[in-house]
Scaffold this motif. Structure first.
Motif, PDB file in Angstrom:
ATOM      1  N   LEU A   1     -29.737  12.903 -62.436  1.00 34.33           N
ATOM      2  CA  LEU A   1     -29.562  14.282 -62.897  1.00 34.33           C
ATOM      3  C   LEU A   1     -28.462  14.335 -63.947  1.00 34.33           C
ATOM      4  O   LEU A   1     -27.560  13.489 -63.969  1.00 34.33           O
ATOM      5  CB  LEU A   1     -29.169  15.190 -61.716  1.00 34.33           C
ATOM      6  CG  LEU A   1     -30.156  15.232 -60.553  1.00 34.33           C
ATOM      7  CD1 LEU A   1     -29.641  16.198 -59.484  1.00 34.33           C
ATOM      8  CD2 LEU A   1     -31.545  15.645 -61.025  1.00 34.33           C
ATOM      9  N   ARG A   2     -28.532  15.313 -64.793  1.00 32.60           N
ATOM     10  CA  ARG A   2     -27.438  15.585 -65.712  1.00 32.60           C
ATOM     11  C   ARG A   2     -26.867  16.948 -65.363  1.00 32.60           C
ATOM     12  O   ARG A   2     -27.542  17.968 -65.540  1.00 32.60           O
ATOM     13  CB  ARG A   2     -27.917  15.542 -67.161  1.00 32.60           C
ATOM     14  CG  ARG A   2     -27.867  14.103 -67.705  1.00 32.60           C
ATOM     15  CD  ARG A   2     -28.076  14.078 -69.186  1.00 32.60           C
ATOM     16  NE  ARG A   2     -29.459  14.371 -69.497  1.00 32.60           N
ATOM     17  CZ  ARG A   2     -29.846  15.075 -70.554  1.00 32.60           C
ATOM     18  NH1 ARG A   2     -28.960  15.576 -71.377  1.00 32.60           N
ATOM     19  NH2 ARG A   2     -31.124  15.285 -70.781  1.00 32.60           N
ATOM     20  N   VAL A   3     -25.668  16.931 -64.822  1.00 28.51           N
ATOM     21  CA  VAL A   3     -25.018  18.177 -64.415  1.00 28.51           C
ATOM     22  C   VAL A   3     -24.034  18.567 -65.512  1.00 28.51           C
ATOM     23  O   VAL A   3     -23.136  17.789 -65.856  1.00 28.51           O
ATOM     24  CB  VAL A   3     -24.295  17.999 -63.067  1.00 28.51           C
ATOM     25  CG1 VAL A   3     -23.618  19.307 -62.644  1.00 28.51           C
ATOM     26  CG2 VAL A   3     -25.287  17.544 -61.994  1.00 28.51           C
ATOM     27  N   THR A   4     -24.238  19.739 -66.076  1.00 31.00           N
ATOM     28  CA  THR A   4     -23.403  20.184 -67.186  1.00 31.00           C
ATOM     29  C   THR A   4     -22.669  21.463 -66.798  1.00 31.00           C
ATOM     30  O   THR A   4     -23.009  22.109 -65.805  1.00 31.00           O
ATOM     31  CB  THR A   4     -24.260  20.472 -68.433  1.00 31.00           C
ATOM     32  OG1 THR A   4     -25.134  21.566 -68.145  1.00 31.00           O
ATOM     33  CG2 THR A   4     -25.089  19.261 -68.839  1.00 31.00           C
ATOM     34  N   GLY A   5     -21.677  21.808 -67.583  1.00 28.21           N
ATOM     35  CA  GLY A   5     -20.994  23.084 -67.393  1.00 28.21           C
ATOM     36  C   GLY A   5     -20.886  23.767 -68.734  1.00 28.21           C
ATOM     37  O   GLY A   5     -20.960  23.112 -69.780  1.00 28.21           O
ATOM     38  N   SER A   6     -20.740  25.065 -68.715  1.00 29.03           N
ATOM     39  CA  SER A   6     -20.417  25.757 -69.967  1.00 29.03           C
ATOM     40  C   SER A   6     -19.559  26.953 -69.608  1.00 29.03           C
ATOM     41  O   SER A   6     -19.711  27.550 -68.542  1.00 29.03           O
ATOM     42  CB  SER A   6     -21.680  26.150 -70.733  1.00 29.03           C
ATOM     43  OG  SER A   6     -22.458  27.034 -69.974  1.00 29.03           O
ATOM     44  N   THR A   7     -18.646  27.263 -70.489  1.00 24.54           N
ATOM     45  CA  THR A   7     -17.747  28.382 -70.232  1.00 24.54           C
ATOM     46  C   THR A   7     -17.524  29.157 -71.522  1.00 24.54           C
ATOM     47  O   THR A   7     -17.327  28.552 -72.573  1.00 24.54           O
ATOM     48  CB  THR A   7     -16.406  27.881 -69.633  1.00 24.54           C
ATOM     49  OG1 THR A   7     -15.587  29.018 -69.349  1.00 24.54           O
ATOM     50  CG2 THR A   7     -15.647  26.951 -70.564  1.00 24.54           C
ATOM     51  N   ALA A   8     -17.629  30.463 -71.435  1.00 30.51           N
ATOM     52  CA  ALA A   8     -17.424  31.334 -72.592  1.00 30.51           C
ATOM     53  C   ALA A   8     -18.291  30.882 -73.758  1.00 30.51           C
ATOM     54  O   ALA A   8     -19.445  30.470 -73.557  1.00 30.51           O
ATOM     55  CB  ALA A   8     -15.935  31.390 -72.962  1.00 30.51           C
TER      56      ALA A   8
END
Ligand SMILES: [Zn+2]
Ligand SMILES: [Zn+2]
Length: 347
Positions: free
Chosen positions: A288-295
């Motif tokens: 899996l590719r677990v990503t994050g994003s903020t604002a």
């Protein structure tokens, strides 16, 4: 001028304050519309880290307005120009800014969060924001009522870009608030093969279906992982956007992901509540590719405005309530009650 002042930790007051004037390099914008965001509600509850006790500041980071005064070199921003303001201002030279992540700048500033924002008749934009292109002309013909969605759509674009979402994918969206619904509209435009939305509120499930979800699920009434498998020929979701701040969903998103699936942790959890049990073997064995994003960055906002200009009618229904600035306390109440989608305020 009239402005909403937040006196941290918990008082919102309509105040008569001095109208801002532009200093050298600065621009003053007369606000046309400002949207109320989940971040503003969090601030009003006294839970926002950028509003420590004792802070007095005008919130509002989602706004469009007309240039009133321009003392900068940005000659194209003539008085009267309709602009959307990208709220996040980087320093321009730290590692994050140099890498195109002004949203993660070590010396981050933001209109409506660290400096006065759009719940006022006018806003002063500092030199650093003007120089970095945060004041973006709204494309000709785009209505302020749609352009006011620039900032939340920019955040969604950032998450969707991290997912590398495309037509061949199935998408699972957790949460059908304004963010989840923006993701559904965007996914529909990208031609995503199957869009599944998980949401407890029946009214919001109906909206998700109206905006293009193929399947909506009430996770309290149904076994969501089983339904996701059934809807994806047993594979699981190629892409998952976790847009609801519910701790259990982060672990579950790994279980419902397809082999090689991509997951975006879009929602944040309250400070100190982010440590969760997650099955690392799911990430390992399913690659899996677990990503994050903020604002979002200013570039995300520029792209969001272009999307809104191309598909204005698809996004327009997200703005469901409009109030005058003098009724902003009521606007906050309606927004917090959860039946509205985007509530906007006009000075
Ligand atoms: Zn926002
Ligand atoms: Zn920086």
């Amino acid at each position: 001028m009239l402005a909403l002042e937040f006196h941290a930790p918990s008082t919102l007051t309509l105040a008569d304050v001095a109208a801002p004037a532009a200093g050298p390099g600065e621009i003053v914008v007369d606000v046309v519309l400002a949207g109320i965001c989940g971040t503003d509600l969090k601030m009003a509850r006294g839970e926002h880290r950028l509003f420590p006790a004792g802070t007095v500041r005008v919130p509002g980071h989602e706004f469009v307005g007309r240039v009133r005064e321009n003392r900068s070199d940005a000659a194209h921003l003539t008085p009267g120009t309709l602009v959307a303001v990208a709220p996040n201002i980087g320093c321009g030279h730290c590692v994050a800014c140099r890498g195109g992540r002004s949203n993660l700048c070590v010396d981050y500033a933001a209109t409506g969060l660290t400096i006065d924002g759009g719940f006022a008749e006018s806003v002063r934009l500092p030199r650093r924001a003007v120089e970095q292109g945060n004041v973006i002309p709204v494309p000709d013909g785009l209505d302020p009522e749609v352009a006011v969605l620039t900032e939340p759509l920019a955040a969604v674009l950032r998450g969707v870009t991290a997912l590398e979402l495309g037509p061949a994918d199935s998408l699972l969206v957790h949460g059908a608030g304004p963010i989840g619904l923006l993701a559904v509209i965007l996914a529909k435009q990208l031609g995503v093969r199957r869009i599944i939305v998980s949401q407890t509120s029946a009214a919001r499930r109906a909206l998700a279906a109206r905006f293009g979800a193929d399947v909506t699920v009430d996770p309290r009434a149904e076994d969501l992982p089983a339904r996701v498998l059934a809807e994806t020929d047993g594979h699981g979701a190629d892409c998952t956007l976790v847009a609801a701040p519910v701790p259990a969903l982060f672990a579950e998103s790994l279980r419902t992901a397809a082999l090689g699936g991509r997951v975006n942790f879009f929602a944040g959890l309250p400070s100190g509540r982010g440590e969760l049990p997650l099955d690392a073997n799911l990430v390992h064995y399913k690659e899996l590719r677990v990503t994050g994003s903020t604002a979002n960055t200013t570039q995300d906002c520029v792209e969001a405005l272009a999307v809104l200009a191309r598909h204005a009618d698809a996004y327009r229904p997200l703005v469901t309530h409009r109030f005058g600035l003098s009724d902003i306390t009521e606007a906050f109440r309606v927004s917090a009650a959860g039946d509205a989608l985007k509530v906007v305020v006009a000075p």
